[in-house]
Design a protein around this motif. Structure first.
Motif, PDB file in Angstrom:
ATOM      1  N   CYS A 272      -3.441   5.009   4.526  1.00  0.00           N
ATOM      2  CA  CYS A 272      -3.616   3.587   4.814  1.00  0.00           C
ATOM      3  C   CYS A 272      -3.526   3.329   6.315  1.00  0.00           C
ATOM      4  O   CYS A 272      -3.011   4.140   7.087  1.00  0.00           O
TER       5      CYS A 272
ATOM      6  N   GLU B 170       0.812  -1.224   0.000  1.00  0.00           N
ATOM      7  CA  GLU B 170       0.000   0.000   0.000  1.00  0.00           C
ATOM      8  C   GLU B 170       0.840   1.267   0.000  1.00  0.00           C
ATOM      9  O   GLU B 170       0.330   2.354  -0.291  1.00  0.00           O
ATOM     10  N   HIS B 171       2.125   1.143   0.304  1.00  0.00           N
ATOM     11  CA  HIS B 171       3.012   2.302   0.215  1.00  0.00           C
ATOM     12  C   HIS B 171       3.478   2.548  -1.215  1.00  0.00           C
ATOM     13  O   HIS B 171       4.071   3.583  -1.505  1.00  0.00           O
TER      14      HIS B 171
ATOM     15  N   VAL C  60      -0.268  -2.796   8.049  1.00  0.00           N
ATOM     16  CA  VAL C  60       1.120  -2.607   7.612  1.00  0.00           C
ATOM     17  C   VAL C  60       2.062  -3.315   8.586  1.00  0.00           C
ATOM     18  O   VAL C  60       3.019  -3.981   8.178  1.00  0.00           O
TER      19      VAL C  60
ATOM     20  N   LEU D 109       1.353   2.206  -3.944  1.00  0.00           N
ATOM     21  CA  LEU D 109       0.213   2.502  -4.811  1.00  0.00           C
ATOM     22  C   LEU D 109       0.342   3.888  -5.427  1.00  0.00           C
ATOM     23  O   LEU D 109       0.862   4.814  -4.791  1.00  0.00           O
TER      24      LEU D 109
ATOM     25  N   THR E 147      -0.319   7.195  -3.498  1.00  0.00           N
ATOM     26  CA  THR E 147      -0.133   6.825  -2.086  1.00  0.00           C
ATOM     27  C   THR E 147      -1.291   7.294  -1.199  1.00  0.00           C
ATOM     28  O   THR E 147      -1.153   8.211  -0.391  1.00  0.00           O
TER      29      THR E 147
ATOM     30  N   SER F  26      -1.009  -8.765  -0.723  1.00  0.00           N
ATOM     31  CA  SER F  26      -0.928  -7.403  -1.262  1.00  0.00           C
ATOM     32  C   SER F  26      -2.140  -6.559  -0.913  1.00  0.00           C
ATOM     33  O   SER F  26      -2.073  -5.325  -0.925  1.00  0.00           O
ATOM     34  N   ASP F  27      -3.257  -7.214  -0.572  1.00  0.00           N
ATOM     35  CA  ASP F  27      -4.473  -6.499  -0.164  1.00  0.00           C
ATOM     36  C   ASP F  27      -4.522  -6.470   1.364  1.00  0.00           C
ATOM     37  O   ASP F  27      -4.697  -7.509   2.006  1.00  0.00           O
ATOM     38  N   PRO F  28      -4.353  -5.295   1.986  1.00  0.00           N
ATOM     39  CA  PRO F  28      -4.323  -5.242   3.456  1.00  0.00           C
ATOM     40  C   PRO F  28      -5.594  -5.767   4.107  1.00  0.00           C
ATOM     41  O   PRO F  28      -5.553  -6.258   5.237  1.00  0.00           O
TER      42      PRO F  28
END
Length: 373
Positions: free
Chosen positions: A265, A256-257, A270, A259, A262, A309-311
């Motif tokens: 998030c 997510e950092h 994380v 994307l 940004t 990859s999907d939090p």
């Protein structure tokens, strides 16, 4: 006739590489605070004494062979108390790092005292000198996690158990670590050595009389591990938004950092990713700074989920820790006592026999395969 020396001028200019054991600008801070810290009961090493004279002058030794030639960079400095206790000091700017002291004090408080709390304790907070914003944390002097290598799968499993438990504990109290990388996990393992390793050159003893020897194992003398460095950590009030602007922390692979744009998030998933990535890089797959190790595939599914990859698809730390406990319960004693071998390493027959002779002796003596402190 002794060589002339002026400590005031023996300093590398800013932006210029130090040579011949010169002090660097970051070290001048510690020299300036030598007396202040001494007045509070903490003595820095000779290099930072105001009247320091390098021990290698007028000798045949090179500065690299001398303890007072070791350069310390950054905000950390080791010190000793009058009773010989070794500690680590950390300089904290109370404005630029406004959360580090309050978060650490909370985690060190009586209210959060618990065997599940694996956060480095604050032994003392020294207020800044007059006219300064630099306070000093007094911390236990720890050792890098693998300075004494793990011998068995069970020893590494205990490391996993403690750190999963510790991060779950932080999250339970609405505190995100926000920099959960491998070198922000350290070990209280000085008892495994014949002398304390030097904190800034750990291949040598702190007094530079030789190299520290490993005299015991975690299985015989269990180790406690600590999450350290709360510079980026934050406590979130119940019900308050838990969104931050990325990127942050030392792990540069957080999905997510990376994307586009940004977006804000949640730091808690994380943290989960970063801890999973610690296990993936240092045990499962290896990376630039660590080789993969055999025998850890039992962690693969959990680590893959933690690093999704999907939090939103990552487990919370409470679930991750629950799953880890189930995994550990399913490991046989034989598996836990198995040696840790790097993926490209061939084990000699004599080493194999020696390892299992030692493990069978320990089993016969009733020494657990998972060494809990």
């Amino acid at each position: 006739m002794s060589t002339a020396f002026d400590v005031q001028t023996f300093v590398a200019p800013p932006g210029v590489a130090a040579k011949d054991g010169q002090l660097i600008p970051a070290e001048i801070f510690w020299r300036k605070h030598f007396r202040y810290l001494e007045d509070h009961g903490y003595t820095l090493r000779p290099r930072y004494q105001p009247d320091w004279r390098p021990s290698w002058l007028d000798t045949s030794k090179r500065w690299t062979q001398c303890e007072d030639g070791v350069v310390a960079t950054g905000s950390l400095m080791d010190a000793s108390k009058a009773d010989g206790t070794l500690v680590m000091l950390k300089a904290i700017h109370r404005v630029r790092s406004a959360d580090e002291i309050p978060v650490g004090k909370l985690l060190s408080s009586e209210r959060l005292a618990s065997p599940r709390n694996h956060c480095i304790p604050y032994l003392e907070v020294i207020d800044p000198p007059e006219g300064s914003e630099e306070a000093f944390l007094v911390l236990p002097l720890l050792v890098t996690t693998e300075r004494a290598p793990f011998e068995t799968i069970g020893e590494a499993v205990e490391f996993f158990r403690q750190i999963f438990e510790g991060l779950e504990f932080m999250h339970e109290h609405n505190i995100a670590h926000e920099d959960c990388k491998y070198n922000n996990i350290m070990a209280d393992s000085q008892h495994l050595f014949d002398a304390p390793p030097h904190p800034f050159r750990n291949i040598m003893k702190r007094d530079f009389t030789g190299r520290p020897s490993i005299i015991s194992s975690r299985t015989i003398k269990p180790v406690k591990y600590y999450l350290i460095d709360f510079d980026l950590s934050k406590e979130y009030p119940l019900g308050a938004p838990r969104l931050e602007e990325p990127p942050w922390g030392g792990d540069k692979t957080v999905p997510e950092h990376l994307l586009p744009g940004t977006p804000l998030c949640d730091p808690f998933p994380v943290d989960v990713y970063c801890l999973g990535n610690c296990i993936r890089q240092n045990f499962l797959d290896g990376y630039k700074y660590a080789r993969a190790k055999k025998g850890f595939n039992f962690m693969r599914e959990l680590v893959d989920d933690m690093t999704n990859s999907d939090p939103k698809k990552r487990p919370q730390m409470s679930e991750a820790n629950s799953r880890l406990k189930t995994i550990i319960e399913g490991l046989s004693d034989w598996k836990l006592r198995s040696p840790i071998i790097e993926a490209d390493q061939q084990t000699k027959v004599t080493e194999f026999i020696g390892h299992w002779a030692k493990q069978l002796t320990r089993k016969a003596r009733g020494i657990p395969a998972i060494p809990k402190p």
